[in-house]
Design a protein around this motif. Structure first.
Motif, short mmCIF file in Angstrom:
data_model
loop_
_atom_site.label_atom_id
_atom_site.label_comp_id
_atom_site.label_asym_id
_atom_site.label_seq_id
_atom_site.Cartn_x
_atom_site.Cartn_y
_atom_site.Cartn_z
N TYR A 241 78.81 86.48 50.68
CA TYR A 241 78.17 87.90 49.80
C TYR A 241 78.36 87.26 48.02
O TYR A 241 76.97 87.17 47.76
CB TYR A 241 79.54 89.02 50.03
N LYS A 242 78.79 86.21 47.79
CA LYS A 242 78.91 85.75 46.68
C LYS A 242 77.23 85.32 46.50
O LYS A 242 76.89 85.33 45.07
CB LYS A 242 79.70 84.34 46.28
N LEU A 243 76.89 84.26 47.38
CA LEU A 243 76.04 83.69 47.28
C LEU A 243 74.76 84.57 47.16
O LEU A 243 73.74 83.91 46.97
CB LEU A 243 75.50 82.29 48.43
N ALA A 244 74.41 85.63 48.57
CA ALA A 244 74.04 86.90 48.50
C ALA A 244 73.44 87.05 47.31
O ALA A 244 72.19 87.68 46.52
CB ALA A 244 74.68 87.72 49.69
N GLU A 245 74.73 87.78 46.13
CA GLU A 245 74.84 88.54 44.67
C GLU A 245 73.06 87.46 43.97
O GLU A 245 73.16 87.38 42.95
CB GLU A 245 76.15 88.49 44.36
N SER A 246 73.76 85.95 43.84
CA SER A 246 73.84 85.06 42.92
C SER A 246 72.24 85.12 43.42
O SER A 246 71.29 85.17 42.35
CB SER A 246 74.55 83.86 43.03
#
Length: 292
Positions: free
Chosen positions: A164-169
């Protein structure tokens, strides 16, 4: 909850723009910071002084851009911090070439560039001076940047929260297709919303679809929130997103029904007046169509 909070800033930005009608003009910039107003001028200054650039990409209608002006940029701590940079601000709707060059589509976005104009990373959304300074310091140190997160992907490929963190970034960096793939992977990993981010991911998927004029997918993802996570704090934004998806798709009667239902179910909600306005406006359009 930090990434959820950052996602909610984006949601709040979108809803505040809707409520404000995108009508307020940009306020005067606070004194204390010397700004360049064009990318060429920023590059010339940065190269002359051998320092990085903070490039504020804003629009006149962006309420959180006003908030940066009123608080963060006026804070003495940030004014002192700004002396380390060439400070530049560009209206993304005027200089569309620079916005496109850096794949900026959400506001405010503050790009951290090296003196050659290459992006190191970016700060997306509103933050007060201490948090803003800390985020920029992280960028300069290579912490929590997209590059640093991507470097960890292989080691965390089965970690839902990392995904999720990577998707947001990726989404914040305008890498839409990659972001979509990671959001979809994430929601398949956490269908019960154990992390508390699954509803946010579906909302991001809906908004991304609407920006790409895929209104059927927009409504599909928003409806998933309503069906699966009715107690979520993303339920009301998703409700309005369904209406937006119908309106953008030309299905005005269905959109009007959604907005009327929202105003009826949540009469004291801050977005209820806007929903009523949308329903009234759509009613006028539908009446005009019938009378034609």
């Amino acid at each position: 909850m930090s990434f959820r909070a950052r996602g909610w800033i984006v949601v709040s930005l979108a809803l505040s723009l809707i409520a404000a009608g995108c009508a307020e003009a940009k306020k005067p910039v606070p004194a204390g910071i010397t700004w360049t107003r064009a990318i060429d001028a920023a590059l010339a200054d940065a190269q002359a002084h051998h320092r990085p650039i903070l490039l504020d990409m804003y629009t006149d209608w962006c309420e959180w851009c006003h908030a940066l002006d009123d608080t963060t940029y006026a804070d003495p701590t940030f004014v002192r911090f700004s002396k380390r940079f060439t400070m530049s601000r560009i209206n993304a709707e005027v200089d569309t070439a620079t916005a496109a060059r850096y794949h900026v589509s959400g506001y405010p976005t503050v790009l951290v560039l090296n003196e050659k104009g290459d992006e190191i990373d970016r700060v997306v959304g509103y933050a007060r001076a201490p948090q803003f300074v800390a985020q920029v310091e992280d960028v300069l140190a290579g912490r929590n940047t997209l590059a640093s997160i991507l470097a960890q992907e292989a080691a965390h490929k089965n970690d839902p929260e990392f995904t999720y963190k990577l998707a947001e970034s990726l989404n914040n960096h305008g890498r839409t297709d990659e972001a979509r793939d990671h959001y979809l992977r994430f929601v398949s990993m956490d269908p019960k919303n154990v992390s508390g981010y699954t509803d946010d991911a579906y909302y991001s998927l809906a908004r991304m679809a609407r920006k790409q004029k895929d209104y059927a997918s927009d409504r599909k993802y928003a409806q998933i929130i309503l069906d699966r996570y009715p107690e979520s704090d993303m339920m009301k934004p998703a409700f309005l997103e369904v209406g937006q998806g119908f309106r953008k798709d030309g299905q005005l009667a269905k959109a009007r029904t959604i907005f009327l239902d929202y105003a009826k179910r949540f009469p004291d909600d801050g977005d209820a007046p806007w929903a009523r306005e949308q329903a009234d406006s759509l009613g006028v359009k539908l009446g005009a169509h019938r009378g034609a």
